[in-house]
Design an enzyme around this catalytic site. Structure first.
Site, short mmCIF file in Angstrom:
data_model
loop_
_atom_site.label_atom_id
_atom_site.label_comp_id
_atom_site.label_asym_id
_atom_site.label_seq_id
_atom_site.Cartn_x
_atom_site.Cartn_y
_atom_site.Cartn_z
N ASP A 22 0.84 -1.20 0.00
CA ASP A 22 0.00 0.00 0.00
C ASP A 22 0.88 1.25 0.00
O ASP A 22 2.00 1.23 0.52
CB ASP A 22 -0.91 -0.03 1.24
CG ASP A 22 -2.10 0.91 1.10
OD1 ASP A 22 -2.28 1.49 0.01
OD2 ASP A 22 -2.84 1.07 2.08
N ASN A 70 -10.64 -2.76 -6.17
CA ASN A 70 -9.82 -1.84 -6.96
C ASN A 70 -10.44 -1.48 -8.32
O ASN A 70 -10.05 -0.50 -8.95
CB ASN A 70 -8.39 -2.38 -7.18
CG ASN A 70 -7.52 -2.29 -5.95
OD1 ASN A 70 -6.62 -3.10 -5.76
ND2 ASN A 70 -7.77 -1.32 -5.09
C1 FPP Z 1 -1.54 0.13 -3.42
O1 FPP Z 1 -1.14 1.48 -3.50
C2 FPP Z 1 -1.10 -0.62 -4.57
C3 FPP Z 1 -1.91 -1.24 -5.48
C4 FPP Z 1 -3.38 -1.22 -5.44
C5 FPP Z 1 -1.37 -1.98 -6.61
C6 FPP Z 1 -0.08 -2.69 -6.39
C7 FPP Z 1 0.54 -2.93 -7.69
C8 FPP Z 1 1.87 -2.92 -7.94
C9 FPP Z 1 2.92 -2.75 -6.94
C10 FPP Z 1 2.33 -3.07 -9.34
C11 FPP Z 1 1.98 -4.33 -10.02
C12 FPP Z 1 2.38 -5.52 -9.28
C13 FPP Z 1 2.88 -6.64 -9.80
C14 FPP Z 1 3.05 -7.80 -8.90
C15 FPP Z 1 3.26 -6.78 -11.20
P1 FPP Z 1 -2.28 2.58 -3.61
O2 FPP Z 1 -2.47 2.91 -5.04
O3 FPP Z 1 -3.49 2.09 -2.89
O4 FPP Z 1 -1.62 3.76 -2.84
P2 FPP Z 1 -2.38 4.90 -2.01
O5 FPP Z 1 -3.14 4.22 -0.92
O6 FPP Z 1 -1.26 5.73 -1.51
O7 FPP Z 1 -3.27 5.63 -2.98
#
Ligand code: FPP
Length: 247
Positions: A22, A70
């Site tokens: 996250d 998501n």
């Molecule tokens: C959370 O940060 C992250 C995600 C919902 C996606 C995670 C994806 C990756 C790291 C890239 C793809 C992964 C692979 C395994 C190829 P957020 O967007 O919720 O951050 P925030 O809470 O600060 O908005």
């Protein structure tokens, strides 16, 4: 190797670590960058943490990459995440094989966009003989979806007379989950300062140690993983018993 790695007790390394990655968006915002660059930097952490976990003998690493919820994000971000997934899997297969990483996935995979689904199945197929570590991507996953699916599956078997309702025990239920065959995680990590479980592995984390860190996912690497494992190793896991019984 970080200076912390030497402090890790090899016999007490968790077999399975699950991570709620996250803070990609906030990491990017803090730097004045578009959110998608936060996700791109997050891929670097995926690489480093997978290698660091394999180095110390973790057998399974499960990453929450895309939750059922998501889909509610702005369409451009969903599209960017799906493209990143395809690009990452395709681009990493060679390194995954070089490093002995077997790719696996849990979630409602068939409901993913076709290109993501195809790339994922290809990645799983091409890495299936690797044995050093299994990297499980939770994609279009939610624990409530998984538990409902298992319940329906068992109810159908019971309705067909293949199973007696009274025979349904933990073992049978676990075999109906998408994590069938994977041991429960002993350690669950969530980055970015949020202290929620967000519909992740609700059944499987019944006895997991929870570790929350304020570090955003793109800044979480080898050292941060070692810190989490050391915190886990300092804890006493009693499984409902008393201290003298487990000591
Ligand atoms: C959370 O940060 C992250 C995600 C919902 C996606 C995670 C994806 C990756 C790291 C890239 C793809 C992964 C692979 C395994 C190829 P957020 O967007 O919720 O951050 P925030 O809470 O600060 O908005």
């Amino acid at each position: 190797m970080t200076d912390l790695q030497a402090l890790i007790i090899p016999d007490k390394v968790p077999r399975h670590i699950a991570i709620i990655m996250d803070g990609n968006g906030r990491w990017a915002k803090q730097k004045g960058l578009p959110r998608v660059l936060g996700h791109r930097s997050g891929v670097k952490s995926v690489r480093e943490v997978t290698e660091a976990a394999a180095e110390i003998g973790v057998e399974y690493l499960t990453l929450y990459a895309f939750s059922t919820e998501n889909w509610n994000r702005p369409p451009a971000e969903v599209t960017a995440l799906m493209s990143l997934l395809v690009e990452t899997i395709r681009g990493e297969i060679r390194d995954l094989n070089k490093n002995g990483v077997r790719l696996a996935a849990i979630g409602d995979l068939e409901a993913l966009p076709k290109a993501s689904h195809t790339a994922l199945l290809e990645g799983i197929e091409k890495t299936k003989n690797n044995t050093r570590i299994t990297l499980v991507l939770a994609l279009n996953y939610s624990a409530k979806w998984e538990i409902l699916r298992a319940t329906r599956l068992l109810a159908e078997q019971a309705a067909q007379g293949l199973l007696k309702p009274a025979d349904i025990d933990e073992h049978i239920f676990e075999n109906a989950l998408s994590t069938c065959g994977i041991p429960d995680p002993e350690l669950l990590i969530r980055t970015s300062g949020e202290t929620r479980i967000s519909n992740f592995l609700l059944w499987q984390i019944a006895y997991a140690e929870l570790y929350f860190t304020s570090v955003f996912w793109p800044d979480f690497g080898r050292r941060e993983l070692h810190e989490a494992i050391l915190s886990y190793q300092r804890r006493e896991r009693r499984f409902g018993m008393i201290s003298e019984q487990v000591g």
